[in-house]
Design an enzyme around this catalytic site. Structure first.
Site, PDB file in Angstrom:
ATOM      1  NE  ARG A  97      -1.513   2.286   2.843  1.00 59.88           N
ATOM      2  CZ  ARG A  97      -0.498   3.046   3.261  1.00 59.88           C
ATOM      3  NH1 ARG A  97       0.111   3.882   2.455  1.00 59.88           N
ATOM      4  NH2 ARG A  97      -0.073   2.970   4.515  1.00 59.88           N
ATOM      5  N   PRO A 141      16.913  14.033   8.046  1.00 60.30           N
ATOM      6  CG  PRO A 141      19.103  13.332   7.574  1.00 60.30           C
ATOM      7  CD  PRO A 141      17.976  14.168   7.031  1.00 60.30           C
ATOM      8  CB  SER A 145       6.730  16.307  13.598  1.00 55.75           C
ATOM      9  OG  SER A 145       6.676  14.949  13.946  1.00 55.75           O
ATOM     10  CB  ILE A 170      12.858   8.818   0.928  1.00 55.65           C
ATOM     11  CG1 ILE A 170      13.342  10.110   1.624  1.00 55.65           C
ATOM     12  CG2 ILE A 170      12.031   9.118  -0.311  1.00 55.65           C
ATOM     13  CD1 ILE A 170      12.256  10.946   2.291  1.00 55.65           C
ATOM     14  CB  CYS A 245       1.835  15.792  -1.723  1.00 61.24           C
ATOM     15  SG  CYS A 245       2.425  16.907  -2.989  1.00 61.24           S
ATOM     16  CG  LEU A 246       2.562  15.124   3.369  1.00 62.70           C
ATOM     17  CD1 LEU A 246       3.128  15.809   4.595  1.00 62.70           C
ATOM     18  CD2 LEU A 246       3.108  13.708   3.255  1.00 62.70           C
ATOM     19  CD  GLN A 286     -19.265 -13.652  29.846  1.00 61.15           C
ATOM     20  OE1 GLN A 286     -18.774 -12.886  30.655  1.00 61.15           O
ATOM     21  NE2 GLN A 286     -20.444 -14.204  30.029  1.00 61.15           N
ATOM     22  CD  GLU A 370       2.116   9.935   3.902  1.00 57.84           C
ATOM     23  OE1 GLU A 370       1.463  10.976   3.749  1.00 57.84           O
ATOM     24  OE2 GLU A 370       2.731   9.378   2.999  1.00 57.84           O
ATOM     25  N   GLY A 371       2.602  12.146   9.221  1.00 57.64           N
ATOM     26  CA  GLY A 371       2.017  12.806  10.384  1.00 57.64           C
ATOM     27  C   GLY A 371       1.767  11.774  11.451  1.00 57.64           C
TER      28      GLY A 371
HETATM   29  C1  LIG Z   1       8.877   3.402   7.013  1.00 55.61           C
HETATM   30  C2  LIG Z   1       8.794   4.889   6.846  1.00 55.61           C
HETATM   31  C3  LIG Z   1       8.580   5.432   5.573  1.00 55.61           C
HETATM   32  C4  LIG Z   1       8.559   6.824   5.398  1.00 55.61           C
HETATM   33  N1  LIG Z   1       8.382   7.339   4.122  1.00 55.61           N
HETATM   34  C5  LIG Z   1       8.528   8.685   3.934  1.00 55.61           C
HETATM   35  C6  LIG Z   1       8.517   9.232   2.594  1.00 55.61           C
HETATM   36  O1  LIG Z   1       8.307   8.514   1.602  1.00 55.61           O
HETATM   37  N2  LIG Z   1       8.750  10.552   2.449  1.00 55.61           N
HETATM   38  C7  LIG Z   1       8.984  11.378   3.515  1.00 55.61           C
HETATM   39  O2  LIG Z   1       9.210  12.575   3.288  1.00 55.61           O
HETATM   40  N3  LIG Z   1       8.974  10.887   4.788  1.00 55.61           N
HETATM   41  C8  LIG Z   1       8.766   9.573   5.011  1.00 55.61           C
HETATM   42  N4  LIG Z   1       8.795   9.058   6.302  1.00 55.61           N
HETATM   43  C9  LIG Z   1       9.088   9.948   7.425  1.00 55.61           C
HETATM   44  C10 LIG Z   1       7.900  10.207   8.337  1.00 55.61           C
HETATM   45  O3  LIG Z   1       6.944  10.989   7.683  1.00 55.61           O
HETATM   46  C11 LIG Z   1       8.420  10.822   9.629  1.00 55.61           C
HETATM   47  O4  LIG Z   1       9.133   9.801  10.323  1.00 55.61           O
HETATM   48  C12 LIG Z   1       7.307  11.381  10.496  1.00 55.61           C
HETATM   49  O5  LIG Z   1       6.769  12.544   9.936  1.00 55.61           O
HETATM   50  C13 LIG Z   1       7.780  11.706  11.927  1.00 55.61           C
HETATM   51  O6  LIG Z   1       8.950  12.445  11.904  1.00 55.61           O
HETATM   52  P1  LIG Z   1      10.206  12.000  12.808  1.00 55.61           P
HETATM   53  O7  LIG Z   1      10.446  10.556  12.590  1.00 55.61           O
HETATM   54  O8  LIG Z   1      11.305  12.956  12.507  1.00 55.61           O
HETATM   55  O9  LIG Z   1       9.721  12.180  14.291  1.00 55.61           O
HETATM   56  P2  LIG Z   1       9.799  13.515  15.169  1.00 55.61           P
HETATM   57  O10 LIG Z   1       9.225  14.648  14.413  1.00 55.61           O
HETATM   58  O11 LIG Z   1      11.184  13.671  15.685  1.00 55.61           O
HETATM   59  O12 LIG Z   1       8.834  13.136  16.372  1.00 55.61           O
HETATM   60  C14 LIG Z   1       9.244  12.284  17.451  1.00 55.61           C
HETATM   61  C15 LIG Z   1       8.069  12.191  18.429  1.00 55.61           C
HETATM   62  O13 LIG Z   1       7.758  13.493  18.917  1.00 55.61           O
HETATM   63  C16 LIG Z   1       6.393  13.811  18.662  1.00 55.61           C
HETATM   64  N5  LIG Z   1       6.252  15.236  18.349  1.00 55.61           N
HETATM   65  C17 LIG Z   1       6.868  15.939  17.359  1.00 55.61           C
HETATM   66  N6  LIG Z   1       6.446  17.197  17.363  1.00 55.61           N
HETATM   67  C18 LIG Z   1       5.534  17.326  18.358  1.00 55.61           C
HETATM   68  C19 LIG Z   1       4.739  18.379  18.869  1.00 55.61           C
HETATM   69  N7  LIG Z   1       4.767  19.594  18.326  1.00 55.61           N
HETATM   70  N8  LIG Z   1       3.923  18.129  19.904  1.00 55.61           N
HETATM   71  C20 LIG Z   1       3.839  16.900  20.452  1.00 55.61           C
HETATM   72  N9  LIG Z   1       4.574  15.847  20.029  1.00 55.61           N
HETATM   73  C21 LIG Z   1       5.405  16.063  18.990  1.00 55.61           C
HETATM   74  C22 LIG Z   1       6.000  12.936  17.485  1.00 55.61           C
HETATM   75  O14 LIG Z   1       4.604  12.702  17.476  1.00 55.61           O
HETATM   76  C23 LIG Z   1       6.801  11.665  17.767  1.00 55.61           C
HETATM   77  O15 LIG Z   1       6.101  10.870  18.682  1.00 55.61           O
HETATM   78  C24 LIG Z   1       8.743   7.676   6.503  1.00 55.61           C
HETATM   79  C25 LIG Z   1       8.914   7.112   7.793  1.00 55.61           C
HETATM   80  C26 LIG Z   1       8.926   5.751   7.966  1.00 55.61           C
HETATM   81  C27 LIG Z   1       9.126   5.190   9.350  1.00 55.61           C
END
Ligand SMILES: Cc1cc2nc3c(=O)[nH]c(=O)nc-3n(C[C@H](O)[C@H](O)[C@H](O)COP(=O)(O)OP(=O)(O)OC[C@H]3O[C@@H](n4cnc5c(N)ncnc54)[C@H](O)[C@@H]3O)c2cc1C
Length: 391
Positions: A97, A141, A145, A170, A245-246, A286, A370-371
Site C-alpha cells: 500500500r 534526518p 514532524s 524515503i 500531497c500529504l 467472554q 505522514e504525520g
Molecule cells: C517506514 C517509513 C517510511 C517513510 N516514508 C517517507 C517518505 O516517503 N517521504 C517522507 O518525506 N517521509 C517519510 N517518512 C518519514 C515520516 O513521515 C516521519 O518519520 C514522520 O513525519 C515523523 O517524523 P520524525 O520521525 O522525525 O519524528 P519527530 O518529528 O522527531 O517526532 C518524534 C516524536 O515526537 C512527537 N512530536 C513531534 N512534534 C511534536 C509536537 N509539536 N507536539 C507533540 N509531540 C510532537 C512525534 O509525534 C513523535 O512521537 C517515513 C517514515 C517511515 C518510518
C-alpha cells in the site's frame, strides 16, 4: 498466508449497500489480487526485507497507480473507489500500500497538480504503467514532524538550480527513477523533479527495520545536484505544496488502516473459532468476545468515517482536518486491533506463519509516517479549539 486466504470482508451494517456497483467491483478485484498474488509471497519478502517488485506490472494493469488521477493513462477513479483500493492493499501488506500511495499520491499527484504539461507527459504515463517509479523527499534526518524547518536548499544559478541536503526515511528511495525533492529557496519551499542518474544524487537504504520490511526506505543525498529550470514544479510555492500531497496520501492511509484492522480481526476471529481451550472454542469465552466486539465496532465506525470523508472528497469538500481525523482514526483502530489480535493468537501471534504479527510490526511505521498520531491530534485540537498547540 495465515488465515487470510479465507477473507471475505467485514461488513456489519451493510456498508456495501452504500457503495456503487463500480466501487464494489474495484474493491473485489483488488481483494482477489491480494488473496491470489500478494498473500502467498508477502511473508517471504517481509522476512527477507525486500519489496515484491514482481507485483508492479499487475498493480499497473489493474489501474492502481495514480488511480484517482484523470488523463495520462490514469484510471480517473472517484475518491471512494481509490480509498477501497488502499483498504484492500493494506489488508495484504502496508509495504505494498505504501508503494502505491507514494507512487500515486506523493509523486504522480504533485506532477499532475503542480507540473508543466511537459513534465506530465514525460512522467505520468510511464508511472501509471509502472515502468517508472517515483518517491517523495520531504523528511530530513533532523526534521520530520516539522518539515518547514528543512535544511535542504536549492539555489538558482542562471537558469539552473543547485540542490544540497539530505532526505531520510524515503519510501521507494533507491528504486525510484524520479524523486520529488522539496527544498528551501529564496522564494520559500519549492519542489523539484530529480532524476535517478543526476550527478551528485545518491541513495542509501535504511536497514534493520522491524516494520514495513517489504518496502524500500532510503536516504536521499544531494551534493551539488544541478538540475535545469524544467525540473522545478512551477505550481507549488511554500509548505502548502508538500502538505497538499500529504493530504492525498493520508486519505489513503485512513482506508489502509481499516483494511489492516479488517485483516487481523478476520484472522483472530477464525483462529478463535477453530482453536479450543478448556474443551471449547476460544471464541466462546467472554473475554475473547469482548476483544472481537471492540474490533468489529471500531472497524465499522472507521469504514463509515472513511466513506463520508471520501464522499466529501468527491464533492471537493474534504478538508485536511477531515483527512487528519480519518488517518488518525484508521491508524489507531489498526494499532489496537493488531495488539488485540496478536494476543488472541497466543504464541502463533508472534509467528510469521500468520499475518497478524506482520501487521502488528507494520502499523508502527504507518502510525508514525505522514504525520504521527500526535500531530494529527494537534491538527484536530486546533480545529476544535481555534488554538494551535504545535509549539
Ligand atoms: C517506514 C517509513 C517510511 C517513510 N516514508 C517517507 C517518505 O516517503 N517521504 C517522507 O518525506 N517521509 C517519510 N517518512 C518519514 C515520516 O513521515 C516521519 O518519520 C514522520 O513525519 C515523523 O517524523 P520524525 O520521525 O522525525 O519524528 P519527530 O518529528 O522527531 O517526532 C518524534 C516524536 O515526537 C512527537 N512530536 C513531534 N512534534 C511534536 C509536537 N509539536 N507536539 C507533540 N509531540 C510532537 C512525534 O509525534 C513523535 O512521537 C517515513 C517514515 C517511515 C518510518
Amino acid at each position: 498466508m495465515g488465515l487470510g486466504e479465507f477473507f471475505s470482508g467485514v461488513d456489519l451494517v451493510e456498508v456495501d449497500g452504500l457503495l456503487t456497483e463500480d466501487e464494489r467491483m474495484v474493491r473485489d478485484t483488488v481483494r482477489e489480487f491480494v488473496t491470489a498474488e500478494v498473500l502467498p509471497i508477502i511473508e517471504h519478502h517481509f522476512r527477507e526485507g525486500t519489496f515484491p517488485t514482481q507485483l508492479i506490472p499487475k498493480a499497473a494493469e489493474l489501474g492502481l497507480l495514480g488511480a484517482s488521477l484523470h488523463g495520462y493513462e490514469c484510471a480517473g477513479l472517484g475518491a471512494v473507489a481509490n480509498g477501497l483500493i488502499m483498504q484492500e492493499l493494506e489488508r495484504g501488506d502496508s509495504g505494498l500500500r505504501s508503494f502505491v500511495s507514494v507512487q500515486g499520491s506523493l509523486c504522480m499527484w504533485p506532477i499532475h497538480a503542480y507540473g508543466t504539461e511537459a513534465q506530465k507527459q514525460t512522467w505520468l504515463p510511464p508511472m501509471a504503467r509502472g515502468e517508472k517509479i517515483g518517491c517523495f523527499g520531504l523528511t530530513e534526518p533532523d526534521y520530520g514532524s516539522d518539515p518547514g524547518a528543512m535544511i535542504t536548499r536549492a539555489v538558482k544559478k542562471g537558469d539552473r538550480w543547485i540542490l544540497n541536503g539530505a532526505k531520510a526515511w524515503i519510501t521507494n528511495g533507491s528504486v525510484a527513477d524520479v524523486a520529488v525533492v522539496w527544498a528551501q529557496t529564496a522564494d520559500g519551499i519549492r519542489g523539484f523533479l530529480v532524476e535517478k542518474d543526476t550527478p551528485g544524487y545518491t541513495t542509501r537504504d535504511h536497514t534493520g527495520k522491524f516494520s514495513l520490511r517489504a518496502s524500500v526506505t532510503s536516504e536521499l543525498i544531494l551534493q551539488d545536484v544541478e538540475v535545469g529550470a524544467d525540473a522545478l514544479l512551477p505550481g507549488a510555492t511554500g509548505l502548502k505544496g508538500p502538505l497538499a500531497c500529504l493530504t492525498q496520501a493520508r486519505y489513503g492511509i485512513a482506508w489502509g488502516g481499516i483494511g489492516m484492522a479488517m485483516a487481523v480481526f478476520d484472522e483472530a476471529r477464525r483462529y478463535q473459532l477453530e482453536r479450543k481451550a478448556f474443551g471449547k472454542p476460544l471464541a466462546s469465552f467472554q473475554l475473547q468476545q469482548r476483544k472481537l466486539a471492540w474490533m468489529a465496532a471500531e472497524i465499522t465506525k472507521g469504514q463509515l468515517l472513511n466513506l463520508q470523508v471520501g464522499r466529501l472528497k468527491e464533492k471537493d469538500r474534504a478538508t485536511f482536518v477531515h483527512v487528519s481525523m480519518a488517518k488518525r482514526n484508521g491508524c489507531h483502530v489498526a494499532r489496537e486491533s493488531c495488539r488485540l489480535a496478536r494476543e488472541m493468537l497466543g504464541a502463533n501471534g508472534i509467528a510469521d506463519e500468520y499475518q497478524t504479527g506482520r501487521h502488528f510490526c507494520n502499523i508502527e511505521a504507518v502510525y508514525t509516517y505522514e504525520g504521527t498520531d500526535d500531530i494529527h491530534t494537534l491538527i484536530l485540537g486546533q480545529h476544535v479549539t481555534g488554538i494551535a498547540a504545535f509549539e
